[in-house]
Each structure stands twice: as structure tokens, then as C-alpha cells.
Design an enzyme around this catalytic site. Sequence first.
Site, mmCIF file in Angstrom:
data_model
loop_
_atom_site.group_PDB
_atom_site.id
_atom_site.type_symbol
_atom_site.label_atom_id
_atom_site.label_comp_id
_atom_site.label_asym_id
_atom_site.label_seq_id
_atom_site.Cartn_x
_atom_site.Cartn_y
_atom_site.Cartn_z
ATOM 1 N N SER A 127 0.860 -1.175 0.000
ATOM 2 C CA SER A 127 0.000 0.000 0.000
ATOM 3 C C SER A 127 0.896 1.224 0.000
ATOM 4 O O SER A 127 2.066 1.157 0.406
ATOM 5 C CB SER A 127 -0.883 0.012 1.248
ATOM 6 O OG SER A 127 -1.482 1.274 1.455
ATOM 7 N N TYR A 140 -2.514 -0.120 10.415
ATOM 8 C CA TYR A 140 -2.532 -0.635 9.044
ATOM 9 C C TYR A 140 -1.181 -0.427 8.369
ATOM 10 O O TYR A 140 -0.628 -1.338 7.747
ATOM 11 C CB TYR A 140 -3.634 0.069 8.254
ATOM 12 C CG TYR A 140 -3.720 -0.325 6.802
ATOM 13 C CD1 TYR A 140 -4.235 -1.565 6.426
ATOM 14 C CD2 TYR A 140 -3.282 0.530 5.797
ATOM 15 C CE1 TYR A 140 -4.313 -1.931 5.087
ATOM 16 C CE2 TYR A 140 -3.359 0.182 4.460
ATOM 17 C CZ TYR A 140 -3.879 -1.059 4.114
ATOM 18 O OH TYR A 140 -3.942 -1.416 2.787
#
Length: 287
Positions: A127, A140
Amino acid sequence: MSGASTGMGAATARELARRGFHVLAGVRRPADGDALRADGIEPVILDITEPGHVEALVERITSDPDARPLRALVNNAGVSVYAPVEAYPLEEWRGLFEVNLFGHVAMIQALLPTLIAGGGRIVNISSVGGKGAMPTYGPYAATKFALEAVSDALRRELSRHGVQVVVVEPGAVRSQMADRGATATSAFAAQMRPDLQRRYGDLITAALAQTSAHIGRGLSADAAGSIIADAATIRRPRTRYTVGRDASMLVALTRVLPDRLLDRVIAAGLRPHLPVHATTPTAVGSA
């Protein structure tokens, strides 16, 4: 593919099948598999945190006498939530790492012998959060930073064994995962203790609003799936691919800006999304 039920995963599975590959598409529920099943796509029930599921997948691959060499493992299963470091319970941290990191390591360890034998490839879906940790992205982003590190080590370990390791770093993509992340974040924020609500409630609201705005301008799942399919199949892939203009920009900024200047840039981007009664928290703009 470890997660193909919806979004980028499903789009990647369809694109790979369109290119002539037979895709073993991991799904969590039979209904998801029924919706995905098509020529070239074989859904398999797969929870990467369940050792029995991983073992069954290995058995499916290695016991098929007509199977072609395993071309690529695409590690794209994952969950997202945006939560302040202080407020996110430790058991939730551990659960997030089980899905976003340890499950991928389990898949890699289980399938590496087959990938080495066939000269295959590993594609880890990280990501933009694996390069820059925005406010409320701590848990995250931590899983994605860790996946980036594992990918770097793995690429260097496997280079002499003929297995390529590629990282894909999506930014804003219009997908069900983004919607689920927003829903999970809202539910989490609603049950925070009152003192944590006062400390971080406005920040979470702003982060959700900013993320929603970015996703509205983001790439489609199909466009992201095409990039992932390229990473899995082209002859000489790059070591990393960003997905979306926002991802390319943030990754570039993390490379050239000093930390405190980057903090101010991030705080300035978040400020318009803060509730009107709020002032920008000091922690947003400091290292």
C-alpha cells in the site's frame, strides 16, 4: 491469488484469466466463489490465517498431474482500518498482523518450493501506507511497512534461485475494501472510550473524509487489477509498482522531504477535512 472475492482481487483474477492463465482465486465464502467462477478462474476457499486452508491449496497445486508450473503467487488478501496508535487495542493489532502479514508469510513459505521449481514469481500487494504512515494509519501502515521489509529481504534471498519478488503499492482505489475499511473505522471510533473520543474523534473524522475524497478520484478496481496482472506476468517486472497518482506523489515525497516538512505537508492536506470546531492537533504536524 490469496484474496479474490471482490475489488482489486476479483478484477486481477478476471484480467489474468483474460490473458490465458488459470487462476486459483482465494475466496472466503462459497457465494463469492460462485459469483467469480468463469473460464480460467477456479475459486478455492481460502483463509490465509487458517493453516488447514493453506495446506489444502498446496495439495491442490502439487497433486494435479495436469497442472502447469505455478507462475505467480499474488498475496493480496487484507483488511484495513484507520485507528490512532493509542486507541487501537493490542488484540486488534495482533489480528491485523495475522491477516496483513503473517498470513502472507505462511503462503510464501508453503508455496516457495513449487515456485522455485517452476521459476515463478511472488507479487505482494502492499500500500502507499507501506511508505508513509498518515495520522490514524499507524496499525494498518505498520503491517504494510513490515510487508515491504519482508519483500525486500525475500527478493534478495531468492534472486539466485530464479524467483522474482514484486511489490505493488496501491493508493486510492474504488473498491469494496475501501468501503469496508471506512465502515470498520466508523464502528471502531463509535466504541472508543470518552477520553479517546475527545482526543482523536475529530482526527478520525478528518481522516475518513480525506480518504473518501481521494477514493472518489481514485482508479477503478479494473485499472488497478491490470497493473497487478502486469506485475505478475511481464517478463522483466520492476521491483515496485505504484497504483494511482496519489500513491506516486506520496512515495516521491517520502523520498525527498525531511520528516518534519513531510509532517507539515500531511497536516496541511488533512486540515480542510477537520470539523469546523476543531483545531489541527499538535501531533498531526510533529514528528
